[in-house]
Design an enzyme around this catalytic site. Structure first.
Site, PDB file in Angstrom:
ATOM      1  N   ASP A  40     -15.407 -25.977 -27.594  1.00  5.00           N
ATOM      2  CA  ASP A  40     -14.651 -26.440 -26.437  1.00  5.00           C
ATOM      3  C   ASP A  40     -13.150 -26.252 -26.624  1.00  5.00           C
ATOM      4  O   ASP A  40     -12.452 -25.758 -25.733  1.00  5.00           O
ATOM      5  CB  ASP A  40     -14.982 -27.906 -26.119  1.00  5.00           C
ATOM      6  CG  ASP A  40     -14.959 -28.822 -27.331  1.00  5.00           C
ATOM      7  OD1 ASP A  40     -14.024 -28.740 -28.144  1.00  5.00           O
ATOM      8  OD2 ASP A  40     -15.899 -29.628 -27.473  1.00  5.00           O
ATOM      9  N   ARG A  41     -12.638 -26.590 -27.810  1.00  4.02           N
ATOM     10  CA  ARG A  41     -11.187 -26.481 -28.026  1.00  4.02           C
ATOM     11  C   ARG A  41     -10.732 -25.027 -28.039  1.00  4.02           C
ATOM     12  O   ARG A  41      -9.562 -24.736 -27.771  1.00  4.02           O
ATOM     13  CB  ARG A  41     -10.785 -27.194 -29.313  1.00  4.02           C
ATOM     14  CG  ARG A  41     -11.479 -26.732 -30.589  1.00  4.02           C
ATOM     15  CD  ARG A  41     -11.114 -27.643 -31.758  1.00  4.02           C
ATOM     16  NE  ARG A  41     -11.768 -27.278 -33.014  1.00  4.02           N
ATOM     17  CZ  ARG A  41     -12.950 -27.739 -33.408  1.00  4.02           C
ATOM     18  NH1 ARG A  41     -13.625 -28.580 -32.624  1.00  4.02           N
ATOM     19  NH2 ARG A  41     -13.466 -27.391 -34.577  1.00  4.02           N
ATOM     20  N   HIS A  91     -17.947 -21.389 -43.110  1.00  2.87           N
ATOM     21  CA  HIS A  91     -18.082 -22.734 -43.681  1.00  2.87           C
ATOM     22  C   HIS A  91     -19.395 -22.887 -44.441  1.00  2.87           C
ATOM     23  O   HIS A  91     -19.428 -23.556 -45.483  1.00  2.87           O
ATOM     24  CB  HIS A  91     -18.007 -23.783 -42.578  1.00  2.87           C
ATOM     25  CG  HIS A  91     -16.613 -24.173 -42.191  1.00  2.87           C
ATOM     26  ND1 HIS A  91     -15.757 -24.806 -43.070  1.00  2.87           N
ATOM     27  CD2 HIS A  91     -15.927 -24.014 -41.031  1.00  2.87           C
ATOM     28  CE1 HIS A  91     -14.598 -25.035 -42.463  1.00  2.87           C
ATOM     29  NE2 HIS A  91     -14.669 -24.558 -41.231  1.00  2.87           N
ATOM     30  N   HIS A 141     -10.621 -24.498 -44.980  1.00  2.00           N
ATOM     31  CA  HIS A 141      -9.242 -24.106 -44.645  1.00  2.00           C
ATOM     32  C   HIS A 141      -8.450 -25.359 -44.299  1.00  2.00           C
ATOM     33  O   HIS A 141      -8.975 -26.475 -44.346  1.00  2.00           O
ATOM     34  CB  HIS A 141      -9.251 -23.144 -43.453  1.00  2.00           C
ATOM     35  CG  HIS A 141     -10.059 -23.660 -42.291  1.00  2.00           C
ATOM     36  ND1 HIS A 141      -9.555 -24.517 -41.347  1.00  2.00           N
ATOM     37  CD2 HIS A 141     -11.364 -23.454 -41.950  1.00  2.00           C
ATOM     38  CE1 HIS A 141     -10.498 -24.823 -40.472  1.00  2.00           C
ATOM     39  NE2 HIS A 141     -11.618 -24.195 -40.815  1.00  2.00           N
ATOM     40  N   ASP A 170      -7.295 -18.077 -35.771  1.00  2.00           N
ATOM     41  CA  ASP A 170      -6.703 -19.411 -35.666  1.00  2.00           C
ATOM     42  C   ASP A 170      -6.384 -19.991 -37.042  1.00  2.00           C
ATOM     43  O   ASP A 170      -5.715 -21.009 -37.155  1.00  2.00           O
ATOM     44  CB  ASP A 170      -7.625 -20.359 -34.895  1.00  2.00           C
ATOM     45  CG  ASP A 170      -9.012 -20.466 -35.523  1.00  2.00           C
ATOM     46  OD1 ASP A 170      -9.343 -19.652 -36.408  1.00  2.00           O
ATOM     47  OD2 ASP A 170      -9.767 -21.368 -35.119  1.00  2.00           O
ATOM     48  N   HIS A 171      -6.860 -19.327 -38.082  1.00  6.11           N
ATOM     49  CA  HIS A 171      -6.575 -19.665 -39.486  1.00  6.11           C
ATOM     50  C   HIS A 171      -7.395 -18.724 -40.332  1.00  6.11           C
ATOM     51  O   HIS A 171      -8.290 -18.030 -39.818  1.00  6.11           O
ATOM     52  CB  HIS A 171      -6.934 -21.123 -39.825  1.00  6.11           C
ATOM     53  CG  HIS A 171      -8.340 -21.497 -39.458  1.00  6.11           C
ATOM     54  ND1 HIS A 171      -9.444 -21.076 -40.176  1.00  6.11           N
ATOM     55  CD2 HIS A 171      -8.835 -22.224 -38.424  1.00  6.11           C
ATOM     56  CE1 HIS A 171     -10.542 -21.545 -39.613  1.00  6.11           C
ATOM     57  NE2 HIS A 171     -10.208 -22.232 -38.535  1.00  6.11           N
ATOM     58  N   THR A 224      -8.509 -25.221 -36.313  1.00  5.50           N
ATOM     59  CA  THR A 224      -8.836 -24.559 -35.050  1.00  5.50           C
ATOM     60  C   THR A 224      -7.966 -25.006 -33.873  1.00  5.50           C
ATOM     61  O   THR A 224      -7.446 -24.173 -33.122  1.00  5.50           O
ATOM     62  CB  THR A 224     -10.327 -24.785 -34.716  1.00  5.50           C
ATOM     63  OG1 THR A 224     -11.111 -24.251 -35.771  1.00  5.50           O
ATOM     64  CG2 THR A 224     -10.703 -24.102 -33.419  1.00  5.50           C
ATOM     65  N   ASP A 277     -16.454 -18.791 -37.905  1.00  2.00           N
ATOM     66  CA  ASP A 277     -16.028 -19.995 -38.619  1.00  2.00           C
ATOM     67  C   ASP A 277     -17.236 -20.759 -39.154  1.00  2.00           C
ATOM     68  O   ASP A 277     -17.253 -21.187 -40.314  1.00  2.00           O
ATOM     69  CB  ASP A 277     -15.215 -20.886 -37.677  1.00  2.00           C
ATOM     70  CG  ASP A 277     -14.668 -22.125 -38.370  1.00  2.00           C
ATOM     71  OD1 ASP A 277     -13.798 -21.974 -39.249  1.00  2.00           O
ATOM     72  OD2 ASP A 277     -15.100 -23.244 -38.035  1.00  2.00           O
ATOM     73  N   ASP A 297     -12.238 -16.924 -35.088  1.00  2.00           N
ATOM     74  CA  ASP A 297     -12.105 -18.162 -35.860  1.00  2.00           C
ATOM     75  C   ASP A 297     -12.372 -17.918 -37.346  1.00  2.00           C
ATOM     76  O   ASP A 297     -13.396 -17.349 -37.716  1.00  2.00           O
ATOM     77  CB  ASP A 297     -13.111 -19.172 -35.305  1.00  2.00           C
ATOM     78  CG  ASP A 297     -12.730 -20.615 -35.580  1.00  2.00           C
ATOM     79  OD1 ASP A 297     -12.170 -20.882 -36.656  1.00  2.00           O
ATOM     80  OD2 ASP A 297     -13.000 -21.473 -34.720  1.00  2.00           O
TER      81      ASP A 297
END
Length: 556
Positions: A171-172, A318, A495, A361-362, A88, A314, A47
């Site tokens: 979770d995602r 952040h 992002h 994912d980015h 994400t 991620d 991530d």
């Protein structure tokens, strides 16, 4: 018949039969190029990983983590997301479906739902119940994703005999990769529990091995001081440890190592803090190895699938930003965790019996406040000022603010019924609002829903926006900020944009059926799933818009 003629006749007959037999032999041998059958396929998403984390920190990586991909596998150096928003939920869905939000429908982590007039979460499902917790954290499923995933197609191809397990801190990051047919998806529920949980979509109760893992105290063992793996002074590839561009943990007065405040270490019942440390990645690998062992992944000739998503990268990005020593230490430690994962795969499945891909994912932007101090064009989206100015514009132009129902993911959703009642044309209203936003200093460009519907874009920013535009779910006006401009705090990175710093991500392949090498040819996120489907000889996911990357595959 003379002896000579008889001899020639026999010789010709033998040559004929030999040639026929050889052709039959070659025909039988040909299907070996149809597919590669690893015992286990492992998909890894990191991530918020930028491509340059591979090159920038390479001197600190060992031989068995990232460098195993580089030295023994295939590296796509010019790999990009071809849609926005780069976040994400859409990222994980796109990696595994071989499609973009225009097809799979996951247009954000959250988005405004036109049908229910409410915000919805990409993996949220109120019809499900939590498994492993009494909280609502397990009410998840992939029901908002409109198409199949690569693991779905592998399961269908094997008549559901192959097994799919998906694991992530988020979770995602587990639900979407696992697809609609996963045997299980697990994610880490922090708060006051520190447990791996799931959803009734997959199971009625956690397997005993998961219960045992949760009861082992493993999560609590990682609640410790975060010090750098290497000497802090060795991290010359990052900025100063103490600077104005990083966030603080609770109880800290400066964002510096060691991170060892009372709030970080001893706060009762707070396991969420693990997510914003490299230890979130470590416990993910611990749990993934336990899943391999207890679920028997890769132990027979029917391919299984293990989807792993590292989320702590991620959270750290952040909080501290892409230029921080914290992000560097996180990746140096992740490299060691990848080596642990490879070692477990070698021992459990066999070094030549599995195939792995790794992507993101980015990516992420440099902290804009840092860029501004370096005299690089950058800035911040002042949401309150915009809301105030835009509200005045709406009242002056249309006599009401109610013409706009929602603003999310840099898209405006208009109330079409009110527009009709005012006897206005929706296309004209979209264009009028687009021109208004184009006059704002921080805006780079604006597009309308009408343009997304009627124009076929093939390159540049509009191409990226159109790939992220879902006709039933997306908005009426799409806003793109200037490069280096974000809507975020003055510390840490973020992002979501179609700009190249958010789209350029790694793509690495390794293992059975993978060539050794690299390419600088442009590849895109939706190319991953059809590449792996081609290797496996299974159907492409049913929304696929990407293309296989032939340079990657040995069979090509």
């Amino acid at each position: 018949m003379s002896k000579v003629r008889f001899f020639l006749s026999v010789l010709l007959s033998l040559l004929f039969f030999y040639g026929t037999a050889q052709r039959k032999k070659e025909a039988v041998a040909a299907p070996s190029n149809l597919k590669t059958t690893p015992k286990l396929v492992v998909g890894i998403v990191v991530d918020q990983m930028r491509y340059d984390y591979l090159t920038r920190f390479s001197d600190h990586y060992g031989e068995d983590g990232f460098m195993r991909f580089i030295n023994e596998g295939f590296n796509c150096k010019n790999h990009h997301f071809n849609y926005a928003p780069t976040s994400t939920g859409p990222g994980h869905a796109s990696v595994y479906t071989g499609a973009t939000p225009a097809s799979h429908g996951i247009i954000g982590n959250d988005w405004y739902d036109k049908e229910t007039d409410a915000s919805v979460y990409c993996a949220g499902d109120p019809t499900q119940t939590s498994v492993g917790t009494t909280s609502d954290a397990g009410k998840m499923s992939p029901h908002r994703m409109n198409v199949t995933t690569l693991p779905d197609e592998l399961r269908l191809h094997t008549q559901m005999r192959g097994k799919t397990i998906a694991i992530s801190i988020k979770d995602r990051g587990a639900v979407l990769p696992g697809g609609h047919t996963a045997n299980a998806a697990y994610w880490f529920h922090g708060k006051d529990e520190g447990k791996w949980i799931s959803s009734s979509y997959y199971m009625e109760a956690l397997p005993k091995w998961v219960q045992d893992f949760n009861a082992s105290g493993k999560a609590g063992s990682y609640k410790k001081a975060w010090t750098t793996l290497k000497d802090l002074d060795a991290y010359v590839e990052s900025g100063p440890d103490n600077n104005a561009y990083e966030g603080l943990f609770e109880g800290e007065t400066a964002p510096v190592f060691p991170h060892s405040t009372t709030g970080l270490l001893n706060k009762e019942g707070d396991f969420d803090l693990l997510k914003t440390t490299p230890f979130g990645n470590s416990i993910l690998v611990d749990f993934s190895i336990a899943a391999m062992e207890n679920e028997g992944l890769g132990q027979d000739a029917i391919p299984d699938f293990l989807a792993i998503s590292f989320s702590s990268t991620d959270y750290v990005g952040h909080k501290f930003g892409v230029g921080s020593k914290e992000i560097q230490d996180t990746y140096v430690r992740l490299d060691r965790d990848l080596a642990r994962l490879f070692e477990a795969l070698d021992q459990s499945v066999g070094k030549d019996e599995y195939t792995v891909f790794l992507t993101s994912d980015h990516a992420a932007v440099e902290v804009p406040s840092y860029l501004m101090d370096q005299r690089v064009p950058a800035g911040y989206f002042d949401r309150k000022a915009v809301q105030r100015n835009f509200s005045e514009f709406l009242k002056y132009t249309y006599g009401t603010e109610d013409i706009v129902k929602n603003f999310s993911n840099y898209q405006l959703f208009l109330d079409h019924k009110i527009i009709e009642n005012l006897d206005l044309d929706i296309k004209d209203v979209q264009e009028t609002i687009a021109r208004e936003f184009l006059g704002y200093d921080f805006v780079d460009r604006v597009y309308t829903g009408h343009q997304m519907w009627t124009t076929n874009y093939t390159q540049g920013i509009p191409y990226i926006l159109q790939n992220g535009y879902h006709q039933k779910r997306s908005g009426d006006v799409l806003i793109v900020l200037k490069p280096g401009h974000v809507s975020y705090s003055k510390t840490g990175s973020t992002h979501g944009s179609p700009q190249i710093y958010d789209t350029h991500s790694p793509l690495l392949f390794y293992g059975k059926g993978i060539k050794k090498g690299s390419t600088v040819k442009r590849t895109e996120i939706p190319d991953i799933a059809p590449t792996m489907a081609t290797l496996l000889g299974v159907s492409f996911p049913n929304g696929t818009t990407g293309r296989p990357i032939p340079e990657v595959l040995e069979q090509e």
